[in-house]
Design an enzyme around this catalytic site. Structure first.
Site, PDB file in Angstrom:
ATOM      1  N   GLU A 139      -8.699   3.335  -2.706  1.00 36.83           N
ATOM      2  CA  GLU A 139      -8.981   4.333  -1.675  1.00 36.83           C
ATOM      3  C   GLU A 139      -9.465   5.603  -2.337  1.00 36.83           C
ATOM      4  O   GLU A 139      -8.901   6.045  -3.334  1.00 36.83           O
ATOM      5  CB  GLU A 139      -7.746   4.665  -0.821  1.00 36.83           C
ATOM      6  CG  GLU A 139      -7.286   3.562   0.104  1.00 36.83           C
ATOM      7  CD  GLU A 139      -6.124   3.989   1.004  1.00 36.83           C
ATOM      8  OE1 GLU A 139      -5.983   5.212   1.265  1.00 36.83           O
ATOM      9  OE2 GLU A 139      -5.359   3.113   1.427  1.00 36.83           O
ATOM     10  N   ASN A 161       0.838  -1.198   0.000  1.00 40.03           N
ATOM     11  CA  ASN A 161       0.000   0.000   0.000  1.00 40.03           C
ATOM     12  C   ASN A 161       0.872   1.247   0.000  1.00 40.03           C
ATOM     13  O   ASN A 161       1.654   1.468   0.924  1.00 40.03           O
ATOM     14  CB  ASN A 161      -0.909   0.034   1.228  1.00 40.03           C
ATOM     15  CG  ASN A 161      -1.845   1.231   1.208  1.00 40.03           C
ATOM     16  OD1 ASN A 161      -2.755   1.302   0.386  1.00 40.03           O
ATOM     17  ND2 ASN A 161      -1.603   2.188   2.093  1.00 40.03           N
ATOM     18  N   GLU A 162       0.764   2.035  -1.072  1.00 39.04           N
ATOM     19  CA  GLU A 162       1.373   3.358  -1.188  1.00 39.04           C
ATOM     20  C   GLU A 162       2.891   3.368  -0.967  1.00 39.04           C
ATOM     21  O   GLU A 162       3.393   3.936   0.012  1.00 39.04           O
ATOM     22  CB  GLU A 162       0.682   4.347  -0.240  1.00 39.04           C
ATOM     23  CG  GLU A 162      -0.802   4.480  -0.521  1.00 39.04           C
ATOM     24  CD  GLU A 162      -1.499   5.564   0.274  1.00 39.04           C
ATOM     25  OE1 GLU A 162      -2.561   6.034  -0.170  1.00 39.04           O
ATOM     26  OE2 GLU A 162      -0.970   5.963   1.336  1.00 39.04           O
ATOM     27  N   GLU A 187      -5.608   7.446  12.319  1.00 39.00           N
ATOM     28  CA  GLU A 187      -5.070   7.966  11.061  1.00 39.00           C
ATOM     29  C   GLU A 187      -3.592   8.318  11.211  1.00 39.00           C
ATOM     30  O   GLU A 187      -3.152   9.450  10.986  1.00 39.00           O
ATOM     31  CB  GLU A 187      -5.884   9.176  10.583  1.00 39.00           C
ATOM     32  CG  GLU A 187      -7.207   8.795   9.941  1.00 39.00           C
ATOM     33  CD  GLU A 187      -7.043   7.951   8.686  1.00 39.00           C
ATOM     34  OE1 GLU A 187      -5.974   8.048   8.035  1.00 39.00           O
ATOM     35  OE2 GLU A 187      -7.960   7.188   8.370  1.00 39.00           O
TER      36      GLU A 187
END
Length: 448
Positions: free
Chosen positions: A344, A154-155, A398
């Site tokens: 996302e 992811n990313e 987050e």
């Protein structure tokens, strides 16, 4: 609106952001969160949404909203607490969870690395690729007979940028050379994990990239060059080795100038070990970057906008669904034959329950409607998009921003863990039930 048959409507989360500790091994984020000032508000993921215990409630939410897909991650530090040996009890948990999703009618979209690597490992070392391969094998041995869609990494840019270049995410390293090397190892990990997954019939492997369209601030040649450079730094440095012909030459030259030496960590055969293994591309889209020329230190560009009176989320990010449409069309034209999935897309809107006990997050409803319309427009223009996974199913931890930003379709009371479906969640459920047709809500005004 009309979407292809089999289009996946869903939402996503990640292990560290929702599960809580509950016996997992220590991850790089556990270590990072103990640094004074590292996380806004001083929070960590030790409890989060308590989803490791309350997972049945989460599956019921998936079912209640009618989601046809649910993106989640297996916690790397839970499955392999010491970074080397798999914990059968952790795999038992994810096996039960996957079966429950399937029983609820939701396609599992499984992410292997959503940033919570074991504390004993680092992407700065090439040995992390072997550790990731072993982890992928352990999870695939249990779940590849039931999971079709796999996201390996992811990313990668965010891992390299915030984790190793700026030190704002775990593991908190601030060194440009280490960041470039770490990003390369993340991509090698994708290739190695994809090879593991492709040994199981029917699996589809891809990486989820944080893609930011880069626009020039003016029509000047200098600003256009700045936007091109930013695109290379943020997007093409990862897109090209995954889907094209290796690392882009202009960015390789940039890194050699910025670092003052060659990229000796990119060994012969590495680019071949990364490319040609993606069955789809995961697209994480939030906003765009508006760029202007700047003195090279070490980059000859800077982010200057968008500025002015534009629609923004509560985090200050521009809301621009048109840029998503153009991004999807551009990707499909540049990499024909590679399906896309929105893995996302979402925004921070801080609405909380009112006196009636509901969360009236009208701005998120408009955000959802407008971005889904952008996806439909991209499909009509020829983009091969297979699904839309909203970020996120529920409010959660987050990362360095702590618990302040709320992305969820479901509100979480962090003190009690209570879940409340927001108006946006109800809206999304109606949209899904209508096959992508936006319910008529005349009181909601479009952005922009």
């Amino acid at each position: 609106m009309s979407f292809p048959d089999g289009f996946l409507w869903g939402a996503g989360t990640s292990a560290y952001q929702i599960e809580g500790h509950h016996g997992r091994g220590e991850s790089v984020w556990d270590v990072f969160c103990r640094r004074p000032g590292a996380v806004e508000g001083g929070g960590d993921g030790s409890r989060a949404c308590d989803s490791f215990v309350r997972w049945r409630e989460d599956v019921e939410l998936v079912k209640e909203l009618g989601l046809g897909a649910y993106r989640f991650s297996t916690g790397w530090s839970r499955v392999m607490p010491d970074g080397a040996h798999a914990d059968p009890k952790a795999l038992d948990h994810y096996e039960r969870f996957t079966d429950a999703l399937l029983e609820a009618g939701a396609e599992p979209v499984l992410t292997l690395n959503h940033w919570d690597m074991p504390a004993s490992l680092t992407w700065a070392e090439r040995s992390s690729v072997n550790a990731f391969t072993s982890y992928a094998q352990a999870v695939a041995d249990r779940l590849a007979d039931r999971v079709t869609w796999w996201i390996t990494q992811n990313e990668p840019w965010i891992i390299a940028l915030l984790g190793y270049q700026l030190g704002l995410h775990a593991p908190g390293v601030a060194d440009l050379g280490t960041a470039v090397k770490a990003g390369h190892h993340v991509l090698l990990g994708h290739g190695a994990a994809a090879d593991v997954l492709h040994a199981f019939p029917g699996t589809k492997a891809g990486a989820a990239l944080s893609l930011f369209p880069c626009d020039p601030a003016t029509g000047s040649a200098a600003d256009r060059a700045a936007a091109r450079g930013s695109d290379g730094y943020v997007n093409r440095w990862y897109l090209d080795p995954l889907l094209g012909d290796g690392y882009p030459a202009d960015m390789r030259e940039h890194w050699e100038r910025a670092l003052g030496h060659g990229l000796d960590f990119v060994r012969d055969g590495d680019e071949a070990a990364i490319g040609g293994r993606s069955d789809f591309l995961g697209v994480n889209y939030y906003t765009r970057r508006v760029m202007a020329a700047a003195p090279p230190d070490p980059f000859p560009w800077k982010v200057v906008g968008p500025s002015g009176d534009v629609a923004r989320t509560d985090e200050g990010w521009e809301i621009n669904p048109g840029a998503l449409r153009d991004l999807l069309v551009g990707l499909s034209r540049r990499f024909p034959g590679t399906p896309l999935m929105i893995t996302e897309n979402g925004g921070v809107f801080g609405d909380t329950p009112t006196h009636d006990g509901r969360v009236h997050d009208d701005r998120r409803i408009a955000y959802l409607r407008d971005h889904v319309a952008a996806v439909e427009s991209a499909i009509e223009a020829g983009a091969d998009v297979r699904g839309y996974l909203h970020w996120s199913l529920m409010d959660n931890f987050e990362w360095a921003l702590g618990y302040r930003p709320r992305f969820g379709l479901v509100h979480v009371d962090y003190a009690t863990g209570a879940r409340t479906v927001k108006d946006s969640g109800r809206y999304y459920a109606r949209l899904i039930a209508g096959g992508g047709q936006a319910p008529a809500l005349p009181r909601i005004e479009a952005f922009g």
